[in-house]
Design a protein around this motif. Sequence first.
Motif, PDB file in Angstrom:
ATOM      1  N   PRO A  15       0.701  -1.279   0.207  1.00 38.07           N
ATOM      2  CA  PRO A  15       0.040  -0.033   0.027  1.00 38.07           C
ATOM      3  C   PRO A  15       0.853   1.153  -0.198  1.00 38.07           C
ATOM      4  CG  PRO A  15      -0.850  -1.537   1.523  1.00 38.07           C
ATOM      5  CD  PRO A  15       0.542  -2.110   1.427  1.00 38.07           C
ATOM      6  N   ALA A  16       0.420   2.290  -0.610  1.00 38.69           N
ATOM      7  CA  ALA A  16       1.051   3.749  -0.779  1.00 38.69           C
ATOM      8  C   ALA A  16       1.737   3.951   0.676  1.00 38.69           C
ATOM      9  CB  ALA A  16       0.359   4.511  -1.350  1.00 38.69           C
ATOM     10  N   LEU A  17       0.929   3.931   1.735  1.00 42.46           N
ATOM     11  CA  LEU A  17       1.283   4.593   3.139  1.00 42.46           C
ATOM     12  C   LEU A  17       2.518   3.444   3.269  1.00 42.46           C
ATOM     13  CD1 LEU A  17      -1.820   5.614   4.741  1.00 42.46           C
ATOM     14  CD2 LEU A  17      -0.373   7.034   3.848  1.00 42.46           C
ATOM     15  N   ILE A  18       2.718   2.360   3.146  1.00 44.15           N
ATOM     16  CA  ILE A  18       3.637   1.463   3.500  1.00 44.15           C
ATOM     17  C   ILE A  18       4.852   1.717   2.816  1.00 44.15           C
ATOM     18  CG2 ILE A  18       4.517  -0.694   4.064  1.00 44.15           C
ATOM     19  CD1 ILE A  18       2.242   0.173   6.040  1.00 44.15           C
ATOM     20  N   ALA A  19       4.810   1.908   1.288  1.00 43.02           N
ATOM     21  CA  ALA A  19       5.838   1.951   0.627  1.00 43.02           C
ATOM     22  C   ALA A  19       6.368   3.210   0.596  1.00 43.02           C
ATOM     23  CB  ALA A  19       5.290   1.896  -1.081  1.00 43.02           C
ATOM     24  N   ALA A  20       5.708   4.471   1.279  1.00 42.81           N
ATOM     25  CA  ALA A  20       6.565   5.395   1.453  1.00 42.81           C
ATOM     26  C   ALA A  20       6.963   5.480   2.620  1.00 42.81           C
ATOM     27  CB  ALA A  20       5.493   6.561   1.200  1.00 42.81           C
ATOM     28  N   ALA A  21       7.088   4.518   3.366  1.00 51.53           N
ATOM     29  CA  ALA A  21       7.666   4.604   4.854  1.00 51.53           C
ATOM     30  C   ALA A  21       8.971   4.119   4.589  1.00 51.53           C
ATOM     31  CB  ALA A  21       6.683   3.839   5.812  1.00 51.53           C
ATOM     32  N   ALA A  49      -7.879  -6.768   3.530  1.00 48.48           N
ATOM     33  CA  ALA A  49      -8.490  -5.673   4.513  1.00 48.48           C
ATOM     34  C   ALA A  49      -7.572  -4.559   4.610  1.00 48.48           C
ATOM     35  CB  ALA A  49      -8.823  -6.337   5.931  1.00 48.48           C
ATOM     36  N   ALA A  50      -6.147  -4.738   5.140  1.00 48.33           N
ATOM     37  CA  ALA A  50      -5.402  -3.648   5.379  1.00 48.33           C
ATOM     38  C   ALA A  50      -4.951  -3.017   4.182  1.00 48.33           C
ATOM     39  CB  ALA A  50      -3.778  -4.428   5.848  1.00 48.33           C
ATOM     40  N   GLY A  51      -4.940  -3.593   2.985  1.00 51.08           N
ATOM     41  CA  GLY A  51      -4.743  -2.905   1.697  1.00 51.08           C
ATOM     42  C   GLY A  51      -5.859  -1.739   1.260  1.00 51.08           C
ATOM     43  N   ASP A  52      -7.085  -2.391   1.668  1.00 47.18           N
ATOM     44  CA  ASP A  52      -8.268  -1.494   1.328  1.00 47.18           C
ATOM     45  C   ASP A  52      -8.416  -0.319   2.312  1.00 47.18           C
ATOM     46  OD1 ASP A  52      -8.985  -3.192  -0.704  1.00 47.18           O
ATOM     47  OD2 ASP A  52     -10.568  -4.305   0.558  1.00 47.18           O
ATOM     48  N   PHE A  53      -8.001  -0.631   3.547  1.00 45.29           N
ATOM     49  CA  PHE A  53      -8.014   0.466   4.420  1.00 45.29           C
ATOM     50  C   PHE A  53      -7.123   1.517   4.419  1.00 45.29           C
ATOM     51  CE2 PHE A  53      -6.602   2.247   8.694  1.00 45.29           C
ATOM     52  CZ  PHE A  53      -7.701   2.940   8.940  1.00 45.29           C
ATOM     53  N   LEU A  54      -5.748   0.980   4.092  1.00 43.28           N
ATOM     54  CA  LEU A  54      -4.883   2.080   4.088  1.00 43.28           C
ATOM     55  C   LEU A  54      -4.909   2.861   2.847  1.00 43.28           C
ATOM     56  CD1 LEU A  54      -1.691   0.083   5.223  1.00 43.28           C
ATOM     57  CD2 LEU A  54      -3.007   1.777   6.523  1.00 43.28           C
ATOM     58  N   ALA A  55      -5.690   2.290   1.629  1.00 46.18           N
ATOM     59  CA  ALA A  55      -6.024   2.911   0.383  1.00 46.18           C
ATOM     60  C   ALA A  55      -6.913   4.057   0.656  1.00 46.18           C
ATOM     61  CB  ALA A  55      -6.054   2.104  -0.756  1.00 46.18           C
ATOM     62  N   TRP A  56      -7.904   3.540   1.456  1.00 51.71           N
ATOM     63  CA  TRP A  56      -9.150   4.563   1.926  1.00 51.71           C
ATOM     64  C   TRP A  56      -8.620   5.776   2.794  1.00 51.71           C
ATOM     65  CZ3 TRP A  56     -11.353   6.290   6.275  1.00 51.71           C
ATOM     66  CH2 TRP A  56     -12.368   6.772   6.006  1.00 51.71           C
ATOM     67  N   CYS A  57      -7.600   5.518   3.470  1.00 52.56           N
ATOM     68  CA  CYS A  57      -6.931   6.504   4.271  1.00 52.56           C
ATOM     69  C   CYS A  57      -6.139   7.408   3.645  1.00 52.56           C
ATOM     70  CB  CYS A  57      -5.970   6.179   5.465  1.00 52.56           C
ATOM     71  SG  CYS A  57      -7.078   5.070   6.748  1.00 52.56           S
ATOM     72  N   GLU A  58      -5.422   6.916   2.496  1.00 55.13           N
ATOM     73  CA  GLU A  58      -4.688   7.994   1.618  1.00 55.13           C
ATOM     74  C   GLU A  58      -5.518   8.581   0.638  1.00 55.13           C
ATOM     75  OE1 GLU A  58      -1.570   7.563  -2.203  1.00 55.13           O
ATOM     76  OE2 GLU A  58      -2.995   5.747  -1.612  1.00 55.13           O
ATOM     77  N   ALA A  59      -6.580   8.081   0.294  1.00 48.11           N
ATOM     78  CA  ALA A  59      -7.478   8.761  -0.690  1.00 48.11           C
ATOM     79  C   ALA A  59      -8.403  10.070   0.146  1.00 48.11           C
ATOM     80  CB  ALA A  59      -8.661   7.965  -1.149  1.00 48.11           C
ATOM     81  N   VAL A  62      -4.911  11.244   4.329  1.00 49.05           N
ATOM     82  CA  VAL A  62      -3.758  10.637   5.504  1.00 49.05           C
ATOM     83  C   VAL A  62      -2.442  10.483   4.870  1.00 49.05           C
ATOM     84  CG1 VAL A  62      -3.480   8.844   7.116  1.00 49.05           C
ATOM     85  CG2 VAL A  62      -5.780   9.633   6.911  1.00 49.05           C
ATOM     86  N   ALA A  63      -1.412  11.276   5.406  1.00 56.20           N
ATOM     87  CA  ALA A  63      -0.052  11.126   4.657  1.00 56.20           C
ATOM     88  C   ALA A  63       0.714   9.829   5.368  1.00 56.20           C
ATOM     89  CB  ALA A  63       0.593  12.588   5.008  1.00 56.20           C
ATOM     90  N   SER A  64       0.510   9.470   6.458  1.00 57.90           N
ATOM     91  CA  SER A  64       1.450   8.402   7.031  1.00 57.90           C
ATOM     92  C   SER A  64       0.747   7.616   8.112  1.00 57.90           C
ATOM     93  CB  SER A  64       2.633   9.267   7.712  1.00 57.90           C
ATOM     94  OG  SER A  64       2.103   9.910   8.955  1.00 57.90           O
ATOM     95  N   LEU A  65       1.263   6.522   8.395  1.00 57.81           N
ATOM     96  CA  LEU A  65       0.679   5.499   9.457  1.00 57.81           C
ATOM     97  C   LEU A  65       0.309   6.470  10.854  1.00 57.81           C
ATOM     98  CD1 LEU A  65       2.440   2.230   9.135  1.00 57.81           C
ATOM     99  CD2 LEU A  65       0.110   2.805   8.404  1.00 57.81           C
ATOM    100  N   ALA A  66       1.521   7.338  11.155  1.00 62.26           N
ATOM    101  CA  ALA A  66       1.033   8.093  12.159  1.00 62.26           C
ATOM    102  C   ALA A  66      -0.139   9.087  12.389  1.00 62.26           C
ATOM    103  CB  ALA A  66       2.529   8.804  12.602  1.00 62.26           C
ATOM    104  N   GLY A  67      -0.539   9.200  11.152  1.00 61.75           N
ATOM    105  CA  GLY A  67      -1.469  10.200  10.952  1.00 61.75           C
ATOM    106  C   GLY A  67      -2.904   9.518  10.974  1.00 61.75           C
TER     107      GLY A  67
END
Length: 320
Positions: A15-21, A49-59, A62-67
């Motif tokens: 997921p983009a939020l993980i790839a950017a970390a 589920a993790a991929g869908d949720f993190l993609a939903w957050c990015e859209a 949300v810029a990072s996991l901490a956010g």
Amino acid sequence: MNQLALLPSPALALPALIAAADDATRLRFLEFFAVTIRNPHTRRAYARAAGDFLAWCEARGVASLAGVQPLHVAAWVEALGRELAAPSVKQQLAGVRHLFDWLVTGHIVPVNPAGSVRGPAHSQRRGKTPVLAPDEARRLLDTIDVTTPAGLRDRALIGLMVYSFARIGAALAMRVEDVFVQNRRLWVRLHEKGGKRHEMPCHHNLEHYLAEYLDGCELREDRKGPLFRTIARGTKRLSDTPLPQANAFAMVRRRAGAAEIGTAIGNHSFRATGITTYLKNGGTLETAATMANHSSTRTTQLYDRRPDDVTLDEVERVLI
């Protein structure tokens, strides 16, 4: 050496939020699926589920996991509830919650944003799995053409699920050596969820089906090979490849259609059919739970469809 290089190709689809970390975050994320989860179905469901949720957050900016905050998780659960049934929402929330628990213990994020979020309320006393009447199950088994390897295999697989209450995953994981003789009877060994090994004697019909399958397809000497296999392309003979669950589902639907069975059954229907028939013929719930390898009779009760007959009788009292 880069530890990420040791992990399989899913690292390419992070997921983009993980790839950017940073590397530590990416490694910890991948370790969650590779280290903590052994069941492939659970791994797939949680990864989705993790991929869908993190993609939903990015859209939603949300810029990072901490956010990621509890409000994000709650809003995501609310959105899922408009599209999916409550059990599916609860499963996806569980996947995200376990993932963030793992990230917290790895010091990637300070707190679990999903820890305080409640899933939708759900109480289930009756299973949804379609079941067959005994005469329908008998017709289905009898209409299979057993003059071919595919027919011998299909009858043995369906018979195993009906008479031993086996889950499709446990049945397809069997090796030839998992059919064995003990006390002059044929037994089967099932490898259930959580690494549980479950052995039980065969019903005489199942013993007949398995013996004809093993002998007719000359499998007895290949003890370490898969018990249920695909058909090799262009040969109409068994291959050395285990039968995938999707292929088993397609086979069941095809066989049901050929037997003119209108109920939309699936692989799990035979487990429910066997348990219900056993209970209707005087079997006890406790013994059914043991045969099905359920840790609680509450689970077995979801497969008990005897109350369906009572409900139908009562409905017919509306004499209009």
